[in-house]
Design a protein around this motif. Structure first.
Motif, PDB file in Angstrom:
ATOM      1  N   VAL A 186      -8.084 -11.411 -26.421  1.00  0.00           N
ATOM      2  CA  VAL A 186      -6.823 -10.434 -26.574  1.00  0.00           C
ATOM      3  C   VAL A 186      -5.579 -10.634 -25.789  1.00  0.00           C
ATOM      4  O   VAL A 186      -4.465 -10.726 -26.361  1.00  0.00           O
ATOM      5  CB  VAL A 186      -7.381  -9.009 -26.113  1.00  0.00           C
ATOM      6  N   TYR A 187      -6.066 -11.295 -24.422  1.00  0.00           N
ATOM      7  CA  TYR A 187      -4.875 -11.766 -23.682  1.00  0.00           C
ATOM      8  C   TYR A 187      -3.833 -12.992 -24.323  1.00  0.00           C
ATOM      9  O   TYR A 187      -2.829 -13.139 -24.379  1.00  0.00           O
ATOM     10  CB  TYR A 187      -5.326 -12.187 -22.604  1.00  0.00           C
ATOM     11  N   GLU A 188      -4.917 -13.895 -25.067  1.00  0.00           N
ATOM     12  CA  GLU A 188      -4.210 -14.847 -25.875  1.00  0.00           C
ATOM     13  C   GLU A 188      -3.308 -14.587 -26.831  1.00  0.00           C
ATOM     14  O   GLU A 188      -2.239 -15.116 -27.061  1.00  0.00           O
ATOM     15  CB  GLU A 188      -5.422 -15.974 -26.310  1.00  0.00           C
ATOM     16  N   ASN A 189      -3.720 -13.600 -27.548  1.00  0.00           N
ATOM     17  CA  ASN A 189      -2.837 -12.988 -28.678  1.00  0.00           C
ATOM     18  C   ASN A 189      -1.984 -12.153 -28.360  1.00  0.00           C
ATOM     19  O   ASN A 189      -0.823 -11.823 -29.126  1.00  0.00           O
ATOM     20  CB  ASN A 189      -3.846 -12.087 -29.751  1.00  0.00           C
ATOM     21  N   ASN A 190      -1.927 -11.435 -27.178  1.00  0.00           N
ATOM     22  CA  ASN A 190      -0.516 -10.780 -26.680  1.00  0.00           C
ATOM     23  C   ASN A 190      -0.163 -11.211 -25.370  1.00  0.00           C
ATOM     24  O   ASN A 190       0.041 -10.270 -24.358  1.00  0.00           O
ATOM     25  CB  ASN A 190      -1.293  -9.314 -26.437  1.00  0.00           C
ATOM     26  N   LYS A 191      -0.226 -12.545 -25.019  1.00  0.00           N
ATOM     27  CA  LYS A 191       0.064 -13.266 -23.897  1.00  0.00           C
ATOM     28  C   LYS A 191       1.373 -12.742 -23.111  1.00  0.00           C
ATOM     29  O   LYS A 191       1.545 -12.246 -21.886  1.00  0.00           O
ATOM     30  CB  LYS A 191       0.016 -14.787 -23.744  1.00  0.00           C
TER      31      LYS A 191
ATOM     32  N   THR B 192       4.357  -9.696 -19.045  1.00  0.00           N
ATOM     33  CA  THR B 192       5.438  -9.096 -18.702  1.00  0.00           C
ATOM     34  C   THR B 192       4.963  -7.838 -17.704  1.00  0.00           C
ATOM     35  O   THR B 192       5.732  -7.557 -16.665  1.00  0.00           O
ATOM     36  CB  THR B 192       6.307  -8.523 -20.033  1.00  0.00           C
ATOM     37  N   TYR B 193       4.045  -6.943 -18.176  1.00  0.00           N
ATOM     38  CA  TYR B 193       3.543  -5.945 -17.273  1.00  0.00           C
ATOM     39  C   TYR B 193       2.935  -6.481 -16.124  1.00  0.00           C
ATOM     40  O   TYR B 193       3.135  -5.616 -15.003  1.00  0.00           O
ATOM     41  CB  TYR B 193       2.729  -5.041 -18.200  1.00  0.00           C
ATOM     42  N   LEU B 194       2.266  -7.415 -16.222  1.00  0.00           N
ATOM     43  CA  LEU B 194       1.321  -7.898 -15.042  1.00  0.00           C
ATOM     44  C   LEU B 194       2.612  -8.549 -13.873  1.00  0.00           C
ATOM     45  O   LEU B 194       2.398  -8.184 -12.787  1.00  0.00           O
ATOM     46  CB  LEU B 194       0.557  -9.388 -15.397  1.00  0.00           C
ATOM     47  N   ASP B 195       3.679  -9.070 -14.602  1.00  0.00           N
ATOM     48  CA  ASP B 195       4.578  -9.485 -13.641  1.00  0.00           C
ATOM     49  C   ASP B 195       5.205  -8.239 -12.781  1.00  0.00           C
ATOM     50  O   ASP B 195       5.508  -8.511 -11.757  1.00  0.00           O
ATOM     51  CB  ASP B 195       5.564 -10.354 -14.240  1.00  0.00           C
ATOM     52  N   LEU B 196       5.213  -7.308 -13.399  1.00  0.00           N
ATOM     53  CA  LEU B 196       5.895  -6.095 -13.099  1.00  0.00           C
ATOM     54  C   LEU B 196       5.166  -5.593 -11.999  1.00  0.00           C
ATOM     55  O   LEU B 196       5.585  -5.221 -10.765  1.00  0.00           O
ATOM     56  CB  LEU B 196       6.213  -4.911 -14.084  1.00  0.00           C
ATOM     57  N   VAL B 197       3.794  -5.305 -12.377  1.00  0.00           N
ATOM     58  CA  VAL B 197       2.861  -4.728 -11.307  1.00  0.00           C
ATOM     59  C   VAL B 197       2.579  -5.756 -10.061  1.00  0.00           C
ATOM     60  O   VAL B 197       2.523  -5.160  -8.870  1.00  0.00           O
ATOM     61  CB  VAL B 197       1.291  -4.833 -12.011  1.00  0.00           C
ATOM     62  N   ARG B 198       2.619  -7.012 -10.191  1.00  0.00           N
ATOM     63  CA  ARG B 198       2.485  -7.947  -9.009  1.00  0.00           C
ATOM     64  C   ARG B 198       3.785  -7.650  -8.275  1.00  0.00           C
ATOM     65  O   ARG B 198       3.833  -7.822  -6.755  1.00  0.00           O
ATOM     66  CB  ARG B 198       2.607  -9.454  -9.583  1.00  0.00           C
ATOM     67  N   SER B 199       4.896  -7.606  -8.882  1.00  0.00           N
ATOM     68  CA  SER B 199       6.230  -7.465  -7.792  1.00  0.00           C
ATOM     69  C   SER B 199       6.166  -6.199  -7.008  1.00  0.00           C
ATOM     70  O   SER B 199       6.487  -6.113  -6.085  1.00  0.00           O
ATOM     71  CB  SER B 199       7.461  -7.582  -8.940  1.00  0.00           C
ATOM     72  N   LYS B 200       5.744  -5.142  -7.678  1.00  0.00           N
ATOM     73  CA  LYS B 200       5.450  -3.775  -7.184  1.00  0.00           C
ATOM     74  C   LYS B 200       4.485  -4.111  -5.827  1.00  0.00           C
ATOM     75  O   LYS B 200       4.698  -3.436  -5.050  1.00  0.00           O
ATOM     76  CB  LYS B 200       4.994  -2.744  -8.024  1.00  0.00           C
ATOM     77  N   LEU B 201       3.557  -4.708  -6.203  1.00  0.00           N
ATOM     78  CA  LEU B 201       2.349  -4.894  -5.170  1.00  0.00           C
ATOM     79  C   LEU B 201       2.806  -5.787  -4.015  1.00  0.00           C
ATOM     80  O   LEU B 201       2.516  -5.479  -2.748  1.00  0.00           O
ATOM     81  CB  LEU B 201       1.085  -5.569  -5.590  1.00  0.00           C
ATOM     82  N   THR B 202       3.474  -6.847  -4.445  1.00  0.00           N
ATOM     83  CA  THR B 202       3.968  -7.543  -3.390  1.00  0.00           C
ATOM     84  C   THR B 202       5.102  -6.632  -2.390  1.00  0.00           C
ATOM     85  O   THR B 202       5.283  -6.878  -1.255  1.00  0.00           O
ATOM     86  CB  THR B 202       4.829  -8.887  -3.851  1.00  0.00           C
ATOM     87  N   GLU B 203       5.934  -6.035  -3.014  1.00  0.00           N
ATOM     88  CA  GLU B 203       7.009  -5.051  -2.377  1.00  0.00           C
ATOM     89  C   GLU B 203       6.328  -4.100  -1.384  1.00  0.00           C
ATOM     90  O   GLU B 203       6.516  -4.095  -0.211  1.00  0.00           O
ATOM     91  CB  GLU B 203       7.936  -4.368  -3.435  1.00  0.00           C
ATOM     92  N   ILE B 204       5.066  -3.596  -1.878  1.00  0.00           N
ATOM     93  CA  ILE B 204       4.466  -2.681  -0.973  1.00  0.00           C
ATOM     94  C   ILE B 204       3.703  -3.331   0.081  1.00  0.00           C
ATOM     95  O   ILE B 204       3.746  -2.896   1.262  1.00  0.00           O
ATOM     96  CB  ILE B 204       3.350  -1.772  -1.869  1.00  0.00           C
ATOM     97  N   THR B 205       3.118  -4.329  -0.109  1.00  0.00           N
ATOM     98  CA  THR B 205       2.553  -5.070   0.750  1.00  0.00           C
ATOM     99  C   THR B 205       3.447  -5.949   1.978  1.00  0.00           C
ATOM    100  O   THR B 205       3.157  -5.656   3.082  1.00  0.00           O
ATOM    101  CB  THR B 205       1.793  -6.523   0.301  1.00  0.00           C
ATOM    102  N   ASP B 206       4.603  -6.072   1.396  1.00  0.00           N
ATOM    103  CA  ASP B 206       5.623  -6.592   2.363  1.00  0.00           C
ATOM    104  C   ASP B 206       6.036  -5.387   3.224  1.00  0.00           C
ATOM    105  O   ASP B 206       6.348  -5.719   4.620  1.00  0.00           O
ATOM    106  CB  ASP B 206       7.016  -7.214   1.700  1.00  0.00           C
ATOM    107  N   LYS B 207       6.265  -4.192   2.866  1.00  0.00           N
ATOM    108  CA  LYS B 207       6.649  -3.236   3.672  1.00  0.00           C
ATOM    109  C   LYS B 207       5.514  -2.728   4.547  1.00  0.00           C
ATOM    110  O   LYS B 207       5.797  -2.241   5.855  1.00  0.00           O
ATOM    111  CB  LYS B 207       7.047  -1.687   2.651  1.00  0.00           C
ATOM    112  N   ILE B 208       4.344  -2.763   4.010  1.00  0.00           N
ATOM    113  CA  ILE B 208       3.170  -2.768   5.007  1.00  0.00           C
ATOM    114  C   ILE B 208       3.181  -3.560   6.401  1.00  0.00           C
ATOM    115  O   ILE B 208       3.009  -3.377   7.548  1.00  0.00           O
ATOM    116  CB  ILE B 208       1.765  -2.594   4.253  1.00  0.00           C
TER     117      ILE B 208
END
Length: 233
Positions: free
Chosen positions: A187-192, A197-213
Motif C-alpha cells: 500500500v505504501y509503495e502504491n501511494n508513496k 507528504t502526511y508523514l513529513d507533516l507529522v514529523r515536523s509537528k513532532l519535532t516542533e513539540i520535542t524542541d519546545k519540551i
C-alpha cells in the motif's frame, strides 16, 4: 540458501542478509534495503508465490489461535505426510503402467543440501548477537534516562501498549502483524507520494513539540557539553 552477511556497529548490517531484513521493521518500507527473497514476497512481485506463503501462514496462525501448537504441528505434519505418500504411490503406479523409469518423484528435493556449515552458523549467531546487544543497550539508555525526552517518549509508548494489551491478546497481535507485513508495504509503495507528504507533516509537528519540551526542560544529553563549555570560560 540466502547469505547472512556481515554486521557493523550497533547491529547494523553492512549487506542485505535475510535475518537483518526481517529484524529491521524500517526496511519493510524500503525495498532496496530488503533481501531479494523477502522483498519479492511482501511486495507481491510473484503473486502466486506470495499468495501461497500468505495463505499458508494465515491459516497456520488462525489454527494456532484456536488449537494448541502441538495439535497444529501434528495435523499439518500428518496432512503433509499423507500428500507425499499418496503422490509417491501414484507416481509408482503410473511408472509401472507406462513402463517408464523416471526414478523417485522427490529426488530433486532429496538431493538438496540442507546441512548448515560452521561458517553459516557463526554468521547467523553474529547477526543475532549484534541485534540483541543493540536492543539491550537501547533499553539501558531509555530506562536509565540518558536522554530525558527519549525516555518520556518511551514511557508514552509503554502507556499506549497497556491499552493495546487490554484490547488484544498476543496471538491477535501476531495475526495483525503478519497481515500488515503483506499489505502495508505494498500500500505504501502504491501511494508513496501522498503518504510521505502526511508523514513529513507529522514529523515536523513532532519535532516542533520535542524542541519546545527540550527548551522548557533543559535536561538531556546536551547538558554535560554546556557545563563543560561554562567551565572552560
Amino acid at each position: 540458501m540466502a547469505t547472512i552477511g556481515e554486521t557493523g556497529q550497533n547491529g547494523v548490517c553492512k549487506t542485505r542478509p535475510l535475518i537483518c531484513s526481517i529484524l529491521d521493521p524500517n526496511a519493510w518500507f524500503k525495498p532496496e534495503r530488503l533481501h531479494p527473497q523477502v522483498e519479492s514476497l511482501i511486495y507481491w512481485r510473484d503473486v502466486k508465490k506470495s499468495g501461497i506463503v500468505f495463505g499458508a501462514g494465515l491459516i497456520t496462525l488462525l489454527a494456532i489461535s484456536s488449537f494448541s501448537v502441538i495439535s497444529v504441528f501434528a495435523y499439518l505434519s500428518l496432512l503433509t505426510l499423507f500428500g507425499t505418500v499418496a503422490f509417491r504411490i501414484y507416481k509408482s503406479v503410473t511408472q509401472a503402467v507406462q513402463k517408464t523409469n523416471d526414478g523417485h518423484p522427490f529426488k530433486e528435493y532429496l538431493d538438496l543440501d540442507l546441512t548448515l556449515s560452521q561458517e553459516k552458523v557463526q554468521n547467523i549467531a553474529g547477526v543475532a548477537v549484534a541485534h540483541i546487544n543493540g536492543f539491550v543497550a537501547e533499553l539501558r539508555r531509555l530506562f536509565l534516562v540518558e536522554d530525558l525526552i527519549d525516555s518520556i517518549k518511551f514511557g508514552v509508548i509503554l502507556w499506549v501498549f497497556t491499552y493495546i494489551g487490554a484490547w488484544f491478546n498476543g496471538m491477535t497481535l501476531v495475526l495483525l502483524a503478519f497481515v500488515s507485513l503483506f499489505t502495508l508495504p505494498k500500500v505504501y509503495e502504491n501511494n508513496k507520494q501522498s503518504i510521505d507528504t502526511y508523514l513529513d507533516l507529522v514529523r515536523s509537528k513532532l519535532t516542533e513539540i520535542t524542541d519546545k519540551i527540550r527548551v522548557a526542560i533543559p535536561i538531556g544529553k546536551n547538558k554535560p557539553v554546556a557545563a563543560e563549555s561554562d567551565k572552560d570560560k
